[in-house]
Design an enzyme around this catalytic site. Sequence first.
Site, mmCIF file in Angstrom:
data_model
loop_
_atom_site.group_PDB
_atom_site.id
_atom_site.type_symbol
_atom_site.label_atom_id
_atom_site.label_comp_id
_atom_site.label_asym_id
_atom_site.label_seq_id
_atom_site.Cartn_x
_atom_site.Cartn_y
_atom_site.Cartn_z
ATOM 1 N N CYS A 23 -0.278 0.458 7.747
ATOM 2 C CA CYS A 23 -0.668 0.883 6.401
ATOM 3 C C CYS A 23 -1.994 1.629 6.423
ATOM 4 C CB CYS A 23 -0.778 -0.326 5.479
ATOM 5 S SG CYS A 23 0.818 -1.058 5.087
ATOM 6 N N TRP B 159 22.556 -39.256 -12.822
ATOM 7 C CA TRP B 159 21.481 -38.316 -12.540
ATOM 8 C C TRP B 159 20.212 -38.851 -13.181
ATOM 9 C CZ3 TRP B 159 21.967 -34.521 -9.147
ATOM 10 C CH2 TRP B 159 23.223 -33.980 -8.886
ATOM 11 N N ARG C 133 14.964 -23.942 -4.547
ATOM 12 C CA ARG C 133 15.675 -23.858 -3.271
ATOM 13 C C ARG C 133 15.885 -22.410 -2.840
ATOM 14 N NH1 ARG C 133 20.792 -28.083 -3.908
ATOM 15 N NH2 ARG C 133 19.605 -30.047 -3.731
ATOM 16 N N LEU D 167 23.078 -29.546 -0.717
ATOM 17 C CA LEU D 167 21.809 -28.856 -0.489
ATOM 18 C C LEU D 167 21.962 -27.337 -0.490
ATOM 19 C CD1 LEU D 167 20.074 -31.061 2.248
ATOM 20 C CD2 LEU D 167 19.891 -31.230 -0.238
ATOM 21 N N LEU E 285 9.632 -38.917 2.885
ATOM 22 C CA LEU E 285 8.451 -38.448 2.170
ATOM 23 C C LEU E 285 7.232 -39.306 2.498
ATOM 24 C CD1 LEU E 285 10.093 -37.615 -1.258
ATOM 25 C CD2 LEU E 285 8.819 -35.991 0.145
ATOM 26 N N GLU F 223 0.827 -1.206 0.000
ATOM 27 C CA GLU F 223 0.000 0.000 0.000
ATOM 28 C C GLU F 223 0.864 1.260 0.000
ATOM 29 O OE1 GLU F 223 -2.081 -2.930 2.898
ATOM 30 O OE2 GLU F 223 -0.098 -2.618 2.013
#
Length: 402
Positions: A119, A205, A219, A239, A338, A87
């Site tokens: 704001c 890979w 990432r 990583l 996972l 804003e």
Amino acid sequence: MSSNVDQFYMRRALKLAALGRGAVEPNPMVGCVIVRDPRPADCAKIAADCANSDGVCADCSDFADETAEARIVGEGWHQRYGGPHAEVNALKAAGDAAKGATMYVTLEPCSHFGKTPPCCDAVIAAGIRRVVVATRDPFPKVDGSGIEKLEAAGIEVKVGVLENKARELNAPYWTRLTKKRPWVIGKWAMTLDGKIATRVGSSYWISSEESRALVHRLRSRVDAILIGSRTAMEDDPKLTVRLPEGETPLRTPTRVVFDSGGTLSAFSELALTARDVPLLLVFGPEAPAEKKTFWESKGAEALVIDAPTREQRLILLMEELAGRGMTNLLVEGGGELLGRLFDLELIDEVNVFVAPKIVGGKEAVVPVGGVGRELMRKAATLKNRKTEIVGPDILISGVVVY
């Protein structure tokens, strides 16, 4: 005011808001557009803008004014954490033209002092006549008080224009505030036959160079990257975020290793870079006590979660990360981690790279382990699904619906 007109300008504000992705968290992404005398916009522009947005243009027959964009006198978005809000940026761009104008903002204006002044005060002082808000802010210090303050100042306020779109955009922010955990993004690369490694563990890979470059960009906008101890041992990843020369990461994610037994090698890539890039090791009570002291001496942080099961530790870890202000968590595997998160229904979004390769083998590694679902009709599905060609691979992404 026609709802189609409000949707047109709100849609523009949402596009502006998305420009802050990865740079504003733990704050929400917010966009703002200030318009003088908003009138129906050109139908062709609307149709081009919302062709895939739930039929917003169904009632555009009376949209005939081609000067819609010329009526915008100021716009802005929240560009970085700690910086001016959307804003304020839009009001600065509008200047005196803001007096008597309509403001479209994707999230309720704040009414409290944080890193920046409220704001609402700036909106009132600028003489804005009408404010159209996509959705209320769930942050406890706001949550309706901004709207009340604007209305108390005599400003007309309309709430709920493209609310679902606004909430989808800031789903990670909503998740951290309401569920007390980060938005969890599952990422994996797999072959056509659904394997993330061969029967002997070979995985380099699976995906293409183009896909791996895209992962580094992913990432660069998250707060943390989580892997399990087995992946840390078998893949020995860094990583880290590695972008092309000249590109600067939006943030440096913390590397998090879920390592209940304290097995991470002191000679791993993660260990060797612990002083350069944040590394958080998550131990269970069974990890040797001296492991914590050892890793802290190497520059890492060691967190002991004293809960009896790995599932309980994962839940407590999520609460811990959210408490640190972490909004987006990228989980890069492996299948066991996972799978546990999937069984707990903690994966919110997936990014799956499918490579045109087949390795076969009933003992080859699958991306999502755990217990899984017994019946196909209870399988999780994806909404907001996208399919992209990335080099020779296919990227399938979407929000998980359990």
